[in-house]
Motif scaffolding. Structure first.
Motif, short mmCIF file in Angstrom:
data_model
loop_
_atom_site.label_atom_id
_atom_site.label_comp_id
_atom_site.label_asym_id
_atom_site.label_seq_id
_atom_site.Cartn_x
_atom_site.Cartn_y
_atom_site.Cartn_z
N ALA A 186 0.91 -1.20 -0.24
CA ALA A 186 -0.08 -0.10 -0.14
C ALA A 186 1.06 1.36 0.06
CB ALA A 186 -1.09 -0.01 1.30
N VAL A 187 0.47 2.16 -0.80
CA VAL A 187 1.20 3.31 -1.10
C VAL A 187 0.65 4.65 -1.06
CG1 VAL A 187 3.13 4.43 -2.88
CG2 VAL A 187 2.83 1.97 -2.94
N ALA A 188 1.25 5.43 -0.01
CA ALA A 188 0.75 6.97 0.05
C ALA A 188 1.08 7.72 -0.68
CB ALA A 188 0.52 7.32 1.53
N ALA A 189 0.90 8.96 -1.10
CA ALA A 189 1.70 10.05 -1.77
C ALA A 189 2.14 11.05 -0.97
CB ALA A 189 0.50 10.57 -2.73
N THR A 190 3.28 11.50 -1.24
CA THR A 190 3.88 12.69 -0.57
C THR A 190 4.10 13.86 -1.76
OG1 THR A 190 6.06 12.12 -1.39
CG2 THR A 190 5.27 11.27 0.83
N ASP A 239 2.07 0.90 3.62
CA ASP A 239 3.20 0.35 3.85
C ASP A 239 4.41 1.43 3.86
OD1 ASP A 239 2.96 -2.30 4.31
OD2 ASP A 239 2.23 -2.36 2.35
N VAL A 240 4.33 2.29 2.73
CA VAL A 240 5.28 3.20 2.30
C VAL A 240 4.71 4.38 1.56
CG1 VAL A 240 7.52 1.71 2.38
CG2 VAL A 240 5.93 2.20 0.18
N ALA A 241 5.33 5.43 1.41
CA ALA A 241 5.01 6.78 0.72
C ALA A 241 6.04 7.01 -0.33
CB ALA A 241 5.08 7.88 1.51
N ALA A 242 5.47 7.47 -1.42
CA ALA A 242 6.23 8.05 -2.47
C ALA A 242 5.98 9.26 -3.21
CB ALA A 242 6.30 6.67 -3.44
N PRO A 243 7.00 9.87 -3.91
CA PRO A 243 6.67 11.41 -4.22
C PRO A 243 5.60 11.47 -5.16
CG PRO A 243 8.97 10.56 -4.22
CD PRO A 243 8.41 9.48 -4.05
N SER A 244 5.03 12.54 -5.27
CA SER A 244 3.79 12.93 -6.11
C SER A 244 3.92 14.48 -6.38
CB SER A 244 2.53 12.44 -5.59
OG SER A 244 1.36 12.77 -6.20
N GLN A 245 2.87 15.01 -6.13
CA GLN A 245 2.43 16.51 -6.33
C GLN A 245 1.63 17.17 -5.06
OE1 GLN A 245 1.06 17.56 -10.04
NE2 GLN A 245 1.12 19.75 -9.76
N LEU A 250 0.72 6.76 10.30
CA LEU A 250 -0.72 6.67 9.60
C LEU A 250 -0.54 7.41 8.41
CD1 LEU A 250 -3.18 7.26 12.50
CD2 LEU A 250 -2.38 5.01 11.34
N ALA A 251 0.15 8.51 8.00
CA ALA A 251 0.21 9.31 6.94
C ALA A 251 1.35 8.87 5.91
CB ALA A 251 0.59 10.88 7.27
N PHE A 252 2.40 8.16 6.37
CA PHE A 252 3.55 7.96 5.51
C PHE A 252 3.98 6.33 5.49
CE2 PHE A 252 4.56 12.14 7.07
CZ PHE A 252 4.27 13.02 5.97
N GLY A 253 3.08 5.52 6.23
CA GLY A 253 3.64 4.23 6.37
C GLY A 253 4.93 4.08 7.04
N TYR A 254 5.80 3.38 6.57
CA TYR A 254 7.34 3.22 7.38
C TYR A 254 8.33 4.22 6.77
CZ TYR A 254 5.34 -0.76 9.64
OH TYR A 254 4.73 -1.52 10.38
N GLY A 255 7.63 4.97 5.81
CA GLY A 255 8.54 6.21 5.23
C GLY A 255 8.32 6.45 3.82
N ARG A 256 9.17 7.34 3.30
CA ARG A 256 9.40 7.54 1.75
C ARG A 256 10.36 6.46 1.32
NH1 ARG A 256 13.11 9.33 -0.07
NH2 ARG A 256 13.22 11.35 1.39
#
Length: 188
Positions: free
Chosen positions: A42-46, A63-69, A176-182
Motif C-alpha cells: 500500500a502506497v501513500a503520496a507525498t 506500507d510506504v509513501a512515494a513522491p507525487s505533487q 498513519l500518513a507515511f507508512g514506514y516512510g518515503r
C-alpha cells in the motif's frame, strides 16, 4: 502467490508479480484485497517537498509513501509544492497537456509506479525474494519524513497534538500518513 498494483483507475494482477497499491481511493478495500490477492504493498503520496499530500489516503494499512505533487498554490497558499512528476502523455490535444509530456502527473497514481520502480530495482538484484521479503526491504529502507513544510493545523483546522499523532511514527516506526516512510531506491 498473487500480488497486485492498484490505482484508483484500475486493477492489474499477475501471478508471481510484485507491485504496489495506491491507497488513495481504495484504502477501505485493503483488508479484502490483502486476503484475496496475497501480498499487496500500500502506497501513500507525498509532495515534492517530502511532506504529506492532502489528497492521499492514510491509515494502518499504508506500507510506504512515494513522491507525487502537492496542491495548487491557490488551494494551500504554497507554490513550492506544485511540482509534479513528468511523464509521457498522449500526443497533442488528446492528453492532459498540450505537448507530448505531462509535467503534473500526481496522486497515488504517480506514487505507486515510483514504488513499483523501486521494487523492480530490488528484484533485479535478487529475483528470488518473496513478496513479503520485498515489502520488508522497502519498509526497512524507507526514509522517515515529517509533515513540517505546510501549516497543517491552519489548513486542516485541527489541533496540533492530534496532527502530531497522525503524522508521527509509532514505536514500530509506522506513521498513519507515511507508512514506514518515503521509499529510498538507493538504500533498498
Amino acid at each position: 502467490g498473487e500480488v497486485a498494483v492498484f490505482g484508483w483507475r484500475g486493477v492489474w494482477a499477475r501471478e508471481g508479480a510484485l507491485t504496489g497499491l495506491g491507497s488513495g481511493r481504495l484504502a477501505r478495500a485493503l483488508p479484502v484485497i490483502e486476503l484475496t490477492l496475497g501480498a499487496v504493498i500500500a502506497v501513500a503520496a507525498t509532495t515534492n517537498l517530502d511532506d504529506w499530500a492532502p489528497f492521499s489516503s492514510y491509515g494502518p494499512a499504508v506500507d510506504v509513501a512515494a513522491p507525487s505533487q502537492g496542491l495548487p498554490a491557490e488551494q494551500d497558499g504554497v507554490a513550492d509544492d506544485d511540482v509534479g512528476i513528468a511523464c509521457t502523455d498522449y500526443s497533442g490535444d488528446d492528453g492532459y497537456d498540450a505537448g507530448d509530456y505531462n509535467p503534473g502527473f500526481s496522486g497515488t497514481s504517480a506514487s505507486s509506479p515510483v514504488t513499483a520502480g523501486v521494487v523492480g530495482l530490488v528484484l533485479s538484484t535478487n529475483p528470488a525474494l518473496t513478496a513479503e521479503q520485498v515489502r520488508l526491504v522497502l519498509t526497512r529502507s524507507a526514509d522517515k519524513i515529517a509533515a513540517d513544510k505546510m501549516p497543517w493545523a491552519d489548513l486542516l483546522g485541527e489541533d496540533q497534538a492530534l496532527l502530531d499523532q497522525f503524522f508521527g511514527y509509532d514505536d514500530n516506526g509506522h506513521s498513519l500518513a507515511f507508512g514506514y516512510g518515503r521509499v529510498n531506491a538507493a538504500r533498498a
